[in-house]
Design a protein around this motif. Structure first.
Motif, short mmCIF file in Angstrom:
data_model
loop_
_atom_site.label_atom_id
_atom_site.label_comp_id
_atom_site.label_asym_id
_atom_site.label_seq_id
_atom_site.Cartn_x
_atom_site.Cartn_y
_atom_site.Cartn_z
N LYS A 1 0.83 -1.20 0.00
CA LYS A 1 0.00 0.00 0.00
C LYS A 1 0.86 1.25 0.00
O LYS A 1 2.01 1.24 0.44
N THR A 2 0.27 2.33 -0.52
CA THR A 2 0.93 3.64 -0.52
C THR A 2 0.23 4.53 0.50
O THR A 2 -1.00 4.54 0.58
N VAL A 3 1.00 5.28 1.24
CA VAL A 3 0.46 6.12 2.32
C VAL A 3 0.86 7.56 2.10
O VAL A 3 2.04 7.86 1.83
N LEU A 4 -0.10 8.46 2.18
CA LEU A 4 0.17 9.90 2.23
C LEU A 4 -0.13 10.38 3.64
O LEU A 4 -1.25 10.27 4.12
N GLU A 5 0.89 10.91 4.29
CA GLU A 5 0.77 11.35 5.69
C GLU A 5 0.86 12.86 5.74
O GLU A 5 1.79 13.46 5.22
N ILE A 6 -0.12 13.49 6.38
CA ILE A 6 -0.15 14.95 6.57
C ILE A 6 -0.07 15.21 8.07
O ILE A 6 -0.98 14.87 8.83
N ARG A 7 1.03 15.82 8.49
CA ARG A 7 1.27 16.03 9.92
C ARG A 7 1.49 17.51 10.19
O ARG A 7 2.24 18.19 9.48
N ASP A 8 0.81 18.02 11.21
CA ASP A 8 0.97 19.42 11.58
C ASP A 8 1.59 19.53 12.98
O ASP A 8 1.77 18.53 13.68
N GLU A 9 1.89 20.77 13.37
CA GLU A 9 2.44 21.06 14.70
C GLU A 9 1.48 21.98 15.45
O GLU A 9 1.89 22.93 16.10
N GLY A 10 0.20 21.63 15.35
CA GLY A 10 -0.83 22.49 15.92
C GLY A 10 -1.25 22.11 17.31
O GLY A 10 -0.51 21.47 18.07
N VAL A 11 -2.50 22.46 17.64
CA VAL A 11 -3.00 22.31 19.01
C VAL A 11 -3.39 20.88 19.32
O VAL A 11 -3.55 20.52 20.48
N GLY A 12 -3.54 20.05 18.30
CA GLY A 12 -3.93 18.66 18.54
C GLY A 12 -5.41 18.53 18.85
O GLY A 12 -6.15 19.51 18.92
N ILE A 13 -5.84 17.30 19.06
CA ILE A 13 -7.25 16.99 19.33
C ILE A 13 -7.34 16.31 20.69
O ILE A 13 -6.59 15.38 20.97
N ILE B 1 -8.68 6.11 5.61
CA ILE B 1 -8.15 7.30 6.27
C ILE B 1 -7.96 7.00 7.75
O ILE B 1 -8.81 6.38 8.40
N GLU B 2 -6.82 7.43 8.27
CA GLU B 2 -6.46 7.21 9.68
C GLU B 2 -6.11 8.56 10.31
O GLU B 2 -5.66 9.48 9.63
N ILE B 3 -6.31 8.65 11.60
CA ILE B 3 -5.96 9.89 12.31
C ILE B 3 -5.45 9.54 13.70
O ILE B 3 -5.93 8.62 14.36
N GLU B 4 -4.43 10.27 14.12
CA GLU B 4 -3.93 10.19 15.50
C GLU B 4 -3.47 11.57 15.91
O GLU B 4 -3.07 12.39 15.07
N SER B 5 -3.55 11.86 17.18
CA SER B 5 -3.24 13.20 17.64
C SER B 5 -2.80 13.19 19.09
O SER B 5 -3.24 12.34 19.88
N ASN B 6 -1.93 14.13 19.42
CA ASN B 6 -1.51 14.38 20.80
C ASN B 6 -1.79 15.84 21.12
O ASN B 6 -1.44 16.74 20.35
N LEU B 7 -2.44 16.06 22.24
CA LEU B 7 -2.84 17.41 22.61
C LEU B 7 -1.62 18.32 22.74
O LEU B 7 -0.62 17.96 23.38
N ASN B 8 -1.71 19.48 22.07
CA ASN B 8 -0.66 20.50 22.05
C ASN B 8 0.63 20.04 21.36
O ASN B 8 1.65 20.72 21.46
N GLN B 9 0.56 18.93 20.64
CA GLN B 9 1.73 18.45 19.91
C GLN B 9 1.48 18.29 18.42
O GLN B 9 2.42 18.21 17.66
N GLY B 10 0.23 18.23 18.02
CA GLY B 10 -0.06 18.14 16.61
C GLY B 10 -0.95 16.94 16.26
O GLY B 10 -1.25 16.10 17.10
N THR B 11 -1.31 16.87 14.99
CA THR B 11 -2.21 15.82 14.48
C THR B 11 -1.63 15.23 13.22
O THR B 11 -1.04 15.94 12.40
N THR B 12 -1.78 13.93 13.08
CA THR B 12 -1.32 13.23 11.88
C THR B 12 -2.52 12.52 11.24
O THR B 12 -3.22 11.76 11.92
N VAL B 13 -2.71 12.78 9.96
CA VAL B 13 -3.78 12.12 9.20
C VAL B 13 -3.12 11.38 8.04
O VAL B 13 -2.25 11.92 7.36
N ARG B 14 -3.54 10.15 7.84
CA ARG B 14 -2.97 9.33 6.76
C ARG B 14 -4.06 8.87 5.81
O ARG B 14 -5.13 8.42 6.25
N ILE B 15 -3.77 8.98 4.52
CA ILE B 15 -4.61 8.39 3.48
C ILE B 15 -3.88 7.16 2.97
O ILE B 15 -2.76 7.27 2.47
#
Length: 323
Positions: free
Chosen positions: A252-264, A307-321
């Motif tokens: 499989k091919t994965v596209l990961e979008i990761r930010d450095e935001g507030v998290g969920i 689609i997958e999602i994981e997040s850490n509060l105040n550390q950011g969120t990662t979403v994968r397609i």
């Protein structure tokens, strides 16, 4: 058989009661021949059993149909063993089904008309937005820059309305082809450069080799735009980065979008794909609609992606397609 016995239970009880009453009357009248009474009750019982057997054989398929769930909405229209009760119920169901199909047809006609109106309205609204954008794009005045930012927000809102309306008729408007993942990501980030500049956030694209995926470019671009917009929106600090990583996970091919935001918050994470759910962050960021991630998941499912999602509060969120 159980349904038949439950239906005939009242008849059986009534028969036993009248048999007891008649036997008691003869007994009180002086007829004390117990063997004759039992023989008469036996013959009468045989007649009752014969009647119940005949009724069950006559309506057996009818009772079986009532106990078995329907496999399709038109399953009840198949031929069944005919009896007055079964035939009458069959005619009633057919009549109701005709009314249902008529109402359903009218509803679909109205819904298609509404979707067509929404599509036309969105396209009509895009024309003046494009004209205004051409007018203000060469101006250096900060007021015109603010107008340009609001135009981008209007355009995103119209796109969301358009794609939401088209989602139910997705099969009519998609074309699967082999896409270069890096090209698609660069195209989307380039189209949102004003948003990156305004929020002072920078995209970093890292692809492991030449990654190709089978998807629809228009729908996939919309999904990536929604994920990227969320990543930028919830990155409150300046000079942060949005990471676009592409890699292989087995076949499989994965596209990961990761930010450095507030998290969920962990309590909100299981519900982020629910429609109109904004959660705790939605109370702090007024632009939240609760539809971006929901649409992204719905479109990915229709395209055969995950689609997958994981997040850490105040550390950011990662979403994968996952393709």
């Amino acid at each position: 058989m159980k349904l038949f016995l439950r239906e005939q239970l009242a008849l059986i009880i009534f028969y036993i009661l009248q048999l007891v009453v008649m036997t008691a009357i003869y007994w009180l009248d002086g007829f004390h021949h117990l063997a004759t009474s039992l023989y008469a009750a036996f013959l009468s019982g045989c007649l009752l059993i014969g009647y119940l057997f005949f009724r069950y054989i006559t309506n057996r398929s009818f009772y079986q149909r009532l106990e078995e769930p329907l496999t399709s909405i038109e399953d009840f229209t198949s031929n069944v063993q005919q009896s007055p009760l079964a035939e009458s119920l069959q005619n009633l169901l057919k009549s109701q089904f005709q009314h249902y199909k008529k109402d359903l047809h009218n509803y679909k006609y109205k819904l298609e008309g509404h979707i067509q109106f929404i599509n036309q309205w969105v396209h009509q609204m895009k024309t003046p937005l494009s004209v205004i954008h051409l007018i203000v794009q060469d101006e250096d005045d900060p007021r015109f820059n603010a107008i340009g930012d609001e135009l981008d927000r209007l355009k995103k809102g119209l796109d969301m309305v358009l794609y939401t309306a088209r989602l139910d008729t997705f099969e009519r408007d998609f074309y699967v082809e082999t896409l270069d993942l890096q090209t698609v990501v660069r195209s989307v980030t380039s189209s949102q450069k004003r948003l990156f500049i305004r929020k002072k956030v920078f995209p970093l694209i890292n692809m492991d080799g030449d990654l190709s995926v089978a998807s629809d470019e228009k729908w996939l671009s919309f999904v990536i735009t929604q994920l990227m917009t969320n990543a930028i929106r919830y990155t409150v600090e300046e000079n942060r980065k949005i990471y676009f990583n592409g890699y292989k996970r087995g076949i499989k091919t994965v596209l990961e979008i990761r930010d450095e935001g507030v998290g969920i918050p962990p309590s909100d994470l299981p519900r982020v794909f629910d429609p109109y759910f904004t959660g705790e962050n939605g109370r702090n960021f007024q632009e939240s609609t609760g539809m971006g991630l929901h649409l992204a998941k719905q479109i990915c499912q229709k395209l055969g992606h995950h689609i997958e999602i994981e997040s850490n509060l105040n550390q950011g969120t990662t979403v994968r397609i996952v393709f």
